[in-house]
Design a protein around this motif. Structure first.
Motif, mmCIF file in Angstrom:
data_model
loop_
_atom_site.group_PDB
_atom_site.id
_atom_site.type_symbol
_atom_site.label_atom_id
_atom_site.label_comp_id
_atom_site.label_asym_id
_atom_site.label_seq_id
_atom_site.Cartn_x
_atom_site.Cartn_y
_atom_site.Cartn_z
ATOM 1 N N ASP A 1 -11.061 3.303 6.978
ATOM 2 C CA ASP A 1 -11.605 3.608 8.200
ATOM 3 C C ASP A 1 -10.859 3.186 9.202
ATOM 4 O OD1 ASP A 1 -13.839 4.406 6.974
ATOM 5 O OD2 ASP A 1 -15.030 2.367 7.052
ATOM 6 N N LEU A 2 -10.209 2.101 9.122
ATOM 7 C CA LEU A 2 -9.280 1.599 10.391
ATOM 8 C C LEU A 2 -8.054 2.648 10.442
ATOM 9 C CD1 LEU A 2 -9.390 -2.185 9.619
ATOM 10 C CD2 LEU A 2 -10.064 -1.110 11.554
ATOM 11 N N TYR A 3 -7.577 2.975 9.523
ATOM 12 C CA TYR A 3 -6.252 4.166 9.375
ATOM 13 C C TYR A 3 -6.876 5.067 9.998
ATOM 14 C CZ TYR A 3 -3.022 7.091 7.163
ATOM 15 O OH TYR A 3 -2.183 8.135 7.073
ATOM 16 N N LYS A 4 -7.800 5.936 9.746
ATOM 17 C CA LYS A 4 -8.557 7.227 10.200
ATOM 18 C C LYS A 4 -8.814 6.822 11.793
ATOM 19 C CE LYS A 4 -10.789 8.487 6.136
ATOM 20 N NZ LYS A 4 -12.085 8.849 5.380
ATOM 21 N N TRP B 1 0.739 -1.110 -0.054
ATOM 22 C CA TRP B 1 -0.094 0.171 -0.111
ATOM 23 C C TRP B 1 0.836 1.205 0.016
ATOM 24 C CZ3 TRP B 1 -5.541 0.098 0.834
ATOM 25 C CH2 TRP B 1 -6.214 -0.936 0.787
ATOM 26 N N TYR B 2 0.347 2.354 -0.300
ATOM 27 C CA TYR B 2 1.095 3.570 -0.329
ATOM 28 C C TYR B 2 0.064 4.713 0.252
ATOM 29 C CZ TYR B 2 -0.971 5.331 -4.586
ATOM 30 O OH TYR B 2 -1.644 5.683 -5.787
ATOM 31 N N GLY C 1 -3.731 11.715 1.919
ATOM 32 C CA GLY C 1 -4.336 11.319 3.253
ATOM 33 C C GLY C 1 -5.029 9.955 3.143
ATOM 34 N N LYS C 2 -5.122 9.338 2.142
ATOM 35 C CA LYS C 2 -5.694 8.038 2.190
ATOM 36 C C LYS C 2 -4.599 7.010 1.925
ATOM 37 C CE LYS C 2 -9.352 6.769 0.018
ATOM 38 N NZ LYS C 2 -10.084 6.766 -1.163
ATOM 39 N N LEU C 3 -4.979 5.586 2.042
ATOM 40 C CA LEU C 3 -3.981 4.593 1.829
ATOM 41 C C LEU C 3 -4.721 3.901 0.730
ATOM 42 C CD1 LEU C 3 -3.542 2.913 5.344
ATOM 43 C CD2 LEU C 3 -2.195 4.583 4.119
#
Length: 516
Positions: free
Chosen positions: A509-512, A234-235, A239-241
């Motif tokens: 969602d988990l990242y946020k 992933w990258y 602000g998103k993955l």
């Protein structure tokens, strides 16, 4: 080069999942208090062994370790081949140890951990100096959605290496590749310019096997794609993955791979060559480059030494990650860990008991304990020379080397290796080893970590293998020339419509949540 990555959540663990409620029935979410650590006379542990025989209960290595930590270790040793099944059986039983080696974030462990079956150590480890890691990226990767459910077992963060036939470079007047452009130049010359001098066009540049893993399993393709700046699985963008195969630089990397394949600079059986035969083209003088790990380089050197002890030192040159077309180093790391030591709540019921267990594990990660678990017993199976462990053969019939290898499974080394590095058998091998360590350390500074390694998407856990195959097949068809760029892009859209978009949504969602 295949390593345990986020994709390990796909491993089957149905029996383990079924025990989650049973494991948590006797405890609830215990508030953190100022409890004093309980004094443990014995620590029960379950761990795998990789040798042919488990250590005896009264073995000298275990006795020495118990003396250092001041606690008796009651270890249930399980053959590595059946360790997963034994883990499921144990967690479904009434005889659960204080500490368990968990070999990866499979779906069963994730379910149990999030259901409360294992202690959340996130806020505890900082209080134990030998358990407070100096590799926060690795601890994050070993976590489950940002929560730490085990003390990770540290492994080399950087292993990616490029092996090249040194004798071929010399014959053709070429230098060791430093960039991806250099790699193409050398691969082409090894194919077209008769590097073995037999007057025949019977060599090729790079040997690549049919990779046994899925997408982002540290294959040669994954290494090249990271070097191109596409990311690592992933990258992060805006602000998103996002998965790396949505990065335009991934397409650029595939065009490079396609150039290698279409030019004939890769073995023609790259889609079918069994990985167990990967060394053979290099050893037999058919291929001149392998992209894999330093351990493979050492293996190849050893095999060449057996073939001809007088010339093997002139055969292999090794470097690390290559500089990409943007002029920067984007180094492909491993996850940096191999499982972890987890603490079940069914056996360790209170904060005081937890702190007692952590106190023992803290002592087990001290310098003295690390030396015992990784080197052995000084004067019995090794001596120290120039700061390195020089092995000696035991004469009493005790295979201390095998016993030490078993106890190494209990090691964590989360804040650095404090044991002695191994002494190599001769000056040449020592020089090679020291050079490898230097390059690994330099590459680690440019490591491209997977920003989504900690996050476990439910959709991916269920559909990941199918989704991975879409991308792996599409990549192979594109670089072979079977599919067009439009067909490659269509496959990426198929991935998204088959559940991939949901994976991206869940992961973000988990990242946020982890950033709150």
């Amino acid at each position: 080069m295949k390593t345990t990555r986020r994709r390990a959540v796909l491993a089957s663990a149905a029996a383990l999942c079924a025990t989650a409620m049973a494991l948590t029935g006797c405890t609830s979410s215990t508030p953190k208090t100022a409890s004093t650590a309980a004094k443990l006379s014995t620590l029960t542990v379950m761990a795998p062994y990789l040798s042919t025989q488990a250590p005896a209960a009264d073995n000298p290595v275990g006795a020495a370790l118990e003396k250092v930590i001041g606690t008796k270790l009651d270890v249930t040793w399980v053959p590595n081949s059946s360790y997963g099944d034994k883990t499921n059986i144990t967690l479904a039983s009434n005889d659960i140890p204080d500490v368990m080696v968990i070999q990866g974030k499979d779906s069963g462990f994730v379910s149990n951990a999030e259901a409360g079956a294992f202690w959340d150590l996130t806020d505890y480890l900082k209080d134990y100096p030998n358990l407070k890691t100096n590799e926060p990226q690795v601890q994050e990767a070993s976590s489950i959605n940002g929560k730490v459910y085990g003390v990770f077992r540290a492994r080399d963060v950087m292993r990616t290496a490029v092996m090249v036939r040194k004798d071929w470079l010399k014959k053709l007047g070429l230098s060791m590749p430093k960039t991806t452009a250099d790699l193409l130049k050398v691969a082409k010359a090894f194919t077209d310019d008769d590097p073995d001098g037999d007057g025949k066009k019977d060599t090729y540049g790079i040997a690549i096997p049919k990779w046994p893993g899925g997408f982002a399993t540290n294959s040669p393709y994954d290494a090249i794609e990271t070097w191109y700046g596409a990311g690592n699985d992933w990258y992060q963008t805006g602000g998103k993955l996002e998965p790396t195969f949505t990065n335009p630089k991934w397409i650029d990397a595939l065009n490079f791979e396609k150039k290698l394949v279409q030019g004939g600079y890769v073995n023609p059986d790259y889609a079918t060559l069994d990985s167990v035969d990967w060394n053979q083209p290099f050893l037999t003088g058919k291929a001149g480059i392998i992209i894999d790990t330093y351990s493979r380089a050492r293996q190849i050197n050893g095999l060449l030494e057996k073939q001809d002890p007088t010339t093997y030192q002139n055969m292999v040159a090794v470097t690390g990650n290559l500089i990409g077309p943007d002029g920067k180093m984007h180094a492909l790391p491993t996850p940096g860990y191999s499982g972890f030591l987890a603490i079940p709540k069914a056996s360790v019921k209170t904060v005081a008991q937890l702190k007692g267990v952590l106190s023992v594990l803290n002592k087990m990660n001290s310098k003295r304990a690390q030396i015992i678990m990784n080197n052995g017993l000084e004067g019995q199976n090794f001596t120290v020379k120039d700061g390195r462990a020089l092995p000696i053969t035991t004469t009493d019939g005790t295979n201390l080397t095998a016993i030490v290898a078993s106890y190494a499974q209990l090691g964590t080394n989360v804040n650095g290796s404090k044991f002695y590095p191994p002494a190599q058998p001769n000056a040449y091998d020592q020089q090679q080893y020291d050079a490898e360590i230097k390059t690994m350390n330099a590459d680690t500074k440019n490591a491209v970590y997977n920003p989504a390694a900690a996050f476990v998407s439910n959709t991916y856990a269920q559909e990941g293998a199918t989704l991975d195959n879409i991308i792996v097949d599409a990549r192979l068809k594109y670089i072979s020339g079977q599919d067009s760029l439009d067909q490659l892009k269509a496959a990426i859209q198929q991935w998204k419509s088959s559940g991939g978009s949901q994976v991206i949504s869940e992961t973000n969602d988990l990242y946020k949540k982890s950033k709150k």
